[in-house]
Design a protein around this motif. Structure first.
Motif, PDB file in Angstrom:
ATOM      1  N   PRO A   1       0.875  -1.486  -0.248  1.00 23.91           N
ATOM      2  CA  PRO A   1       0.126   0.355  -0.462  1.00 23.91           C
ATOM      3  C   PRO A   1       1.167   1.052  -0.254  1.00 23.91           C
ATOM      4  O   PRO A   1       1.933   0.891   0.469  1.00 23.91           O
ATOM      5  N   VAL A   2       0.663   2.536  -0.522  1.00 26.36           N
ATOM      6  CA  VAL A   2       1.234   3.704  -0.194  1.00 26.36           C
ATOM      7  C   VAL A   2       1.301   3.932   0.493  1.00 26.36           C
ATOM      8  O   VAL A   2       2.732   4.731   0.756  1.00 26.36           O
ATOM      9  N   SER A   3       0.598   3.835   1.538  1.00 21.28           N
ATOM     10  CA  SER A   3       0.759   4.537   2.894  1.00 21.28           C
ATOM     11  C   SER A   3       1.963   3.970   4.105  1.00 21.28           C
ATOM     12  O   SER A   3       1.525   4.676   4.753  1.00 21.28           O
ATOM     13  N   GLN A   4       1.776   2.624   3.350  1.00 23.11           N
ATOM     14  CA  GLN A   4       3.648   1.827   3.699  1.00 23.11           C
ATOM     15  C   GLN A   4       4.687   2.166   3.635  1.00 23.11           C
ATOM     16  O   GLN A   4       5.243   1.167   3.794  1.00 23.11           O
ATOM     17  N   SER A   5       4.372   2.511   2.422  1.00 24.78           N
ATOM     18  CA  SER A   5       5.655   2.714   1.204  1.00 24.78           C
ATOM     19  C   SER A   5       6.966   3.609   1.306  1.00 24.78           C
ATOM     20  O   SER A   5       6.595   4.756   1.644  1.00 24.78           O
ATOM     21  N   PRO A   6       7.640   3.847   1.293  1.00 30.64           N
ATOM     22  CA  PRO A   6       9.004   4.464   1.423  1.00 30.64           C
ATOM     23  C   PRO A   6       8.526   5.798   0.527  1.00 30.64           C
ATOM     24  O   PRO A   6       8.748   5.543  -0.519  1.00 30.64           O
ATOM     25  N   PRO A   7       8.174   6.676   1.113  1.00 35.25           N
ATOM     26  CA  PRO A   7       8.619   8.462  -0.094  1.00 35.25           C
ATOM     27  C   PRO A   7       9.345   8.566  -0.965  1.00 35.25           C
ATOM     28  O   PRO A   7      10.742   7.734  -0.705  1.00 35.25           O
ATOM     29  N   PHE A   8       9.356   8.963  -2.175  1.00 38.81           N
ATOM     30  CA  PHE A   8      10.344   8.938  -3.036  1.00 38.81           C
ATOM     31  C   PHE A   8      11.854   9.717  -1.964  1.00 38.81           C
ATOM     32  O   PHE A   8      12.709   8.071  -2.475  1.00 38.81           O
ATOM     33  N   ALA A   9      12.255  10.338  -1.271  1.00 34.23           N
ATOM     34  CA  ALA A   9      14.009  10.683  -1.307  1.00 34.23           C
ATOM     35  C   ALA A   9      13.704   9.658   0.119  1.00 34.23           C
ATOM     36  O   ALA A   9      15.004   9.170   0.093  1.00 34.23           O
ATOM     37  N   LYS A  10      12.820   9.260   1.071  1.00 39.33           N
ATOM     38  CA  LYS A  10      13.472   8.022   1.964  1.00 39.33           C
ATOM     39  C   LYS A  10      14.028   6.704   1.174  1.00 39.33           C
ATOM     40  O   LYS A  10      14.758   6.227   1.634  1.00 39.33           O
TER      41      LYS A  10
END
Length: 476
Positions: free
Chosen positions: A113-122
């Motif tokens: 799920p997107v909510s549990q995925s690391p964002p771009f920078a992370k």
């Protein structure tokens, strides 16, 4: 970050082998990282202290920075030889794709799920650390992304050395509206047992850093400008770089000493003695594209700097004024954009700073800039859709198709300049460069002997990255 690191197979302690140099700050942290990277490059494969089992011979060093100018691969650099040019240090496409795919699979990104995925920078921070470990980097110079205390890079628990460059008000929506809150966020990279170096700060910021150092039991040292820097030409232009270079000297010396290298003086001795030859070469050979960078093309001198905070604009002004004052007969042009911050405030501050810096030579009857061009960060005139790598840097969360912001900036400039400049709004960086160079046709200039115009491109690193792409095609 701890959870995601565990999912890809690492504990925080696993990153200790990187002997990381962790650098935070509001302005100058990228330049400081570049200076440190260049100095350490001079010591690649040099002999360490004989018999010191805890020392490490550096045969490969890494550099992690953000944001990038033209390719995301610029954020993760590796150098394994003094002979490797800085332009060749970004990961090549094959290696970058390999480690990106590896992390993507380990994190199960396709089904996550997107909510549990690391964002771009992370995600890129995880990838940088993973790459450095897999490539067996002996030292990694790590620039903080935003802040420090809660930054993704602060998963580093036992860095070799920490540094905090000049502090100022930036990212106030995230870090807080006061210099004290900014200092608290940046000072969050301090770790017990790790020496920390900083430059002279505003009293409020320094008080916070000193308090944090006492609480953490950290040795905090304030670095002053090394006297030799008045007499050498640094690889990065601008008088303000002497401060960043001095901070880099102290950081590099402390790190090399901790790594067991010979004949490295302590900080106090280093800052009062003639520069070691390798330190001098490192400072002279340092490269950091898009920061006070000069190019010669199409009959013009192009001054490129991604200044996008009040503080960075303030230190940019004297460098630009010096360049323009040296050739007062040249036509002066400004290309400007900033999509995410208070662009009008930055523009006003740029004019105020330039007026002050140029006052010794600028005739009151003359305009500061003969022409001012506002554009978006979109690169090419005919490409309606940018490549996927540039999407985040061009749109910044909102559409630029109506050029509403650019027209607002044009009106702002006309107001503050009294209408003494020719003001133009265009959609793309390609068009802006064409407009700036159109008086010179296809004349190619490789040196400063035949300069008709001086063009300043500033306000955004993304703008500067796009401008570099256009200038390199030589199409203006």
């Amino acid at each position: 970050m701890v959870q995601w690191s565990a999912e890809i197979g690492y504990k925080s302690a696993d990153f200790d082998v990187l002997n990381a140099i962790h650098i935070a700050g509001s302005k100058g942290k990228g330049s400081t990282a570049a200076f440190v990277f260049s100095i350490l490059s001079e010591y690649l494969t040099d002999e360490r202290v004989s018999g010191d089992q805890e020392s490490g011979l550096m045969s490969k060093i890494g550099l992690y920075t953000s944001p990038h100018l033209r390719s995301v691969r610029e954020r993760i650099r590796i150098r394994g030889s003094q002979a490797t040019d800085f332009t060749d240090t970004p990961l090549d496409e094959r290696i970058f794709a390999h480690y990106l795919s590896d992390l993507w699979v380990r994190l199960g990104m396709d089904d996550r799920p997107v909510s549990q995925s690391p964002p771009f920078a992370k995600f890129l921070t995880l990838m940088g650390l993973h790459t450095f470990l897999q490539e067996k980097v002996d030292t990694a110079v790590i620039e903080v992304c935003i802040g420090g205390r809660y930054d993704s890079t602060n998963i580093l628990r036992h860095p070799s050395v920490c540094a905090i460059s000049s502090l100022g008000l930036e990212h106030t929506d995230i870090l807080g509206p006061t210099i004290e809150e900014i200092a608290w966020a940046k000072g969050g990279i301090m770790k017990k047992g790790t020496p920390v170096f900083t430059t002279a700060q505003e009293p409020g910021a320094m008080a916070v850093l000193e308090d944090l150092a006492r609480k953490e039991g950290v040795d905090l040292q304030v670095v002053t400008v090394h006297p030799d820097l008045k007499h050498i030409e640094l690889g990065l232009a601008g008088c303000f770089q002497r401060t960043n270079a001095s901070l880099a000297l102290a950081v590099a010396a402390q790190h090399l000493s901790r790594m067991g290298y010979k004949d490295i003086p302590d900080t106090k001795t280093l800052m009062q003695s003639p520069l070691l030859e390798k330190f001098r070469r490192g400072l002279e050979n340092a490269q950091w594209p898009g920061r006070c960078e000069t190019r010669y093309c199409n009959g013009a001198r192009w001054l490129l700097d991604g200044a996008h905070t009040m503080e960075s604009i303030e230190v940019l002004g004297p460098w630009v004024a010096t360049n323009m004052g040296a050739q007062q007969q040249a036509r002066r042009v400004l290309i400007f954009n900033q999509q995410t911050k208070d662009a009008a405030a930055l523009l006003r501050h740029l004019r105020k700073t330039m007026e002050l810096a140029a006052s010794p030579w600028l005739n009151g009857a003359e305009p500061m800039f003969h022409q001012v061009i506002f554009c978006s960060n979109l690169l090419w005139e005919r490409n309606e859709v940018p490549d996927i790598e540039r999407v985040s840097m061009t749109y910044s969360g909102s559409s630029v198709d109506d050029l509403k912001l650019q027209h607002q900036l044009a009106a702002c400039w006309t107001e503050i300049s009294g209408g003494d400049s020719a003001v133009t709004v265009v959609r793309t960086v390609e068009e802006a460069v064409r407009h700036a160079a159109n008086d010179h046709g296809q004349t190619i200039c490789q040196d400063e002997e035949h300069i008709n115009s001086i063009v300043l491109i500033t306000g955004s690193l993304h703008l500067v990255g796009s401008a570099m792409e256009v200038l390199d095609t030589n199409i203006a």
